[in-house]
Design an enzyme around this catalytic site. Structure first.
Site, PDB file in Angstrom:
ATOM      1  N   TYR A   1      -9.193 -11.400  -6.659  1.00  0.00           N
ATOM      2  CA  TYR A   1      -8.251 -11.386  -7.775  1.00  0.00           C
ATOM      3  C   TYR A   1      -8.390 -12.616  -8.658  1.00  0.00           C
ATOM      4  O   TYR A   1      -7.993 -12.593  -9.820  1.00  0.00           O
ATOM      5  CB  TYR A   1      -6.817 -11.282  -7.247  1.00  0.00           C
ATOM      6  CG  TYR A   1      -6.555  -9.967  -6.561  1.00  0.00           C
ATOM      7  CD1 TYR A   1      -6.273  -8.824  -7.300  1.00  0.00           C
ATOM      8  CD2 TYR A   1      -6.628  -9.859  -5.178  1.00  0.00           C
ATOM      9  CE1 TYR A   1      -6.059  -7.611  -6.674  1.00  0.00           C
ATOM     10  CE2 TYR A   1      -6.414  -8.647  -4.544  1.00  0.00           C
ATOM     11  CZ  TYR A   1      -6.128  -7.538  -5.296  1.00  0.00           C
ATOM     12  OH  TYR A   1      -5.928  -6.333  -4.681  1.00  0.00           O
TER      13      TYR A   1
ATOM     14  N   HIS B   1      -3.922  -8.901   3.611  1.00  0.00           N
ATOM     15  CA  HIS B   1      -5.376  -8.966   3.703  1.00  0.00           C
ATOM     16  C   HIS B   1      -5.780  -9.724   4.964  1.00  0.00           C
ATOM     17  O   HIS B   1      -5.271 -10.811   5.234  1.00  0.00           O
ATOM     18  CB  HIS B   1      -5.962  -9.688   2.487  1.00  0.00           C
ATOM     19  CG  HIS B   1      -5.861  -8.893   1.224  1.00  0.00           C
ATOM     20  ND1 HIS B   1      -5.822  -9.477  -0.027  1.00  0.00           N
ATOM     21  CD2 HIS B   1      -5.784  -7.555   1.011  1.00  0.00           C
ATOM     22  CE1 HIS B   1      -5.726  -8.533  -0.939  1.00  0.00           C
ATOM     23  NE2 HIS B   1      -5.708  -7.366  -0.344  1.00  0.00           N
TER      24      HIS B   1
ATOM     25  N   HIS C   1      -2.081   2.252  -6.290  1.00  0.00           N
ATOM     26  CA  HIS C   1      -2.968   1.107  -6.117  1.00  0.00           C
ATOM     27  C   HIS C   1      -2.960   0.197  -7.342  1.00  0.00           C
ATOM     28  O   HIS C   1      -3.119  -1.020  -7.226  1.00  0.00           O
ATOM     29  CB  HIS C   1      -4.394   1.591  -5.834  1.00  0.00           C
ATOM     30  CG  HIS C   1      -4.877   1.227  -4.471  1.00  0.00           C
ATOM     31  ND1 HIS C   1      -4.548   1.935  -3.345  1.00  0.00           N
ATOM     32  CD2 HIS C   1      -5.651   0.200  -4.043  1.00  0.00           C
ATOM     33  CE1 HIS C   1      -5.116   1.366  -2.296  1.00  0.00           C
ATOM     34  NE2 HIS C   1      -5.787   0.327  -2.679  1.00  0.00           N
TER      35      HIS C   1
ATOM     36  N   ARG D   1       0.860  -1.172   0.000  1.00  0.00           N
ATOM     37  CA  ARG D   1       0.000   0.000   0.000  1.00  0.00           C
ATOM     38  C   ARG D   1       0.901   1.227   0.000  1.00  0.00           C
ATOM     39  O   ARG D   1       2.009   1.198   0.532  1.00  0.00           O
ATOM     40  CB  ARG D   1      -0.897   0.030   1.247  1.00  0.00           C
ATOM     41  CG  ARG D   1      -1.839  -1.161   1.381  1.00  0.00           C
ATOM     42  CD  ARG D   1      -2.662  -1.030   2.664  1.00  0.00           C
ATOM     43  NE  ARG D   1      -3.634  -2.109   2.796  1.00  0.00           N
ATOM     44  CZ  ARG D   1      -3.397  -3.241   3.468  1.00  0.00           C
ATOM     45  NH1 ARG D   1      -2.228  -3.424   4.070  1.00  0.00           N
ATOM     46  NH2 ARG D   1      -4.328  -4.177   3.538  1.00  0.00           N
TER      47      ARG D   1
END
Length: 284
Positions: A263, A254, A228, A139
């Site tokens: 994904y 996550h 991102h 991130r």
């Protein structure tokens, strides 16, 4: 820009009889957004990137909608007063997690790296930024918060602090670690922030990283990519390359594997498209 925000809010309060709470919320939203980018540089693409930045900071879908109500009103006011030439199209807001953003194409990432100033202090730093974001799937907040003492060169990992102040170990592919090591050697320090402005030694912030990527894309002549997009490309390309879902979950930080499973929809869609394009049965 603070003066323009003040003038806009004064008019808003007078015209709409907005409550003090609404004015305060609009002010917070506009100060945060104008720190991210200058209004005259706003496009649908950059505004969509700001949606992702808001999500990365943990804002709820409702909070993001409130932010964009303020941004929309401010941009219209700037256009009406002649400060900007046109009001950009607003991105469509969705609930968090309902749709993944566009994945950065590998060719575009290569083009960005090729467009950087090779050998210059900024080029060395920016190459490390692109490769660590993409290679580690970080991130942007994790990249900004990275300290030199969190880098473990021999192991090929970095320790980052993610959402909820949780620390995790992220593995970096060799090119990313080589680029990071080259920057650290140029930086010449053993503690403190990794990614800084070489002139001031101040830690880079989200807006700085977004601007670096935007300039690299412009120089390379490719569509603008935000931090991102590199994170999502990292996850998608890992899964396409055969990485275990749990490994990708750990790499990206996550909390739930269900988030990572989103994904698989992207990779499945590509599989269907490839079969449809290449299989002889498609011509029957």
């Amino acid at each position: 820009m603070a003066t323009a925000i003040d003038r806009f809010l004064v008019e808003l309060a007078a015209e709409r009889d907005a409550s003090p709470n609404t004015i305060a919320a609009y002010r917070r939203a506009l100060v945060a957004w104008t720190a991210y980018q200058a209004p005259e540089q706003a496009t649908r693409e950059t505004l969509a990137g700001y949606v992702l930045d808001c999500r990365d900071r943990g804002l709820s879908a409702k909070s993001i909608a409130c932010h964009f109500a303020a941004i929309r009103g401010f941009l219209r006011w700037l256009h009406r007063t002649g400060e900007i030439a046109a009001v950009p199209e607003m991105p469509r807001l969705r609930t968090a997690g309902s749709r993944l953003p566009r994945v950065a194409p590998l060719d575009s990432i290569r083009a960005m790296l090729g467009a950087l100033e090779h050998g210059s202090v900024y080029g060395v730093r920016d190459r490390a930024i692109v490769l660590v974001l993409y290679g580690g799937g970080l991130r942007v907040s994790e990249l900004c918060g990275l300290d030199v003492e969190h880098v473990r060169r021999a192991a090929g990992t970095v320790a980052v602090v993610g959402k909820g102040n949780k620390q995790r170990i992220v593995a970096l592919p060799r090119p990313a670690m080589v680029a990071l090591a080259a920057w650290l050697d140029r930086l010449g320090r053993t503690t403190g922030p990794v990614f800084v402005d070489p002139e001031t030694s101040r830690r880079l912030v989200r807006a700085s990283i977004a601007a670096i990527l935007r300039r690299a894309c412009e120089t390379a002549g490719v569509e603008a990519l935000n931090p991102h997009a590199l994170r999502h490309a990292s996850a998608t390309h890992l899964l396409e390359g055969g990485a275990d879902l749990r490994v990708v979950q750990e790499q990206l930080g996550h909390a739930s594997v269900a988030t990572t499973q989103r994904y698989t929809h992207v990779t499945s869609a590509r599989l269907v498209a490839d079969v449809e394009r290449a299989h002889p049965a498609s011509a029957l």
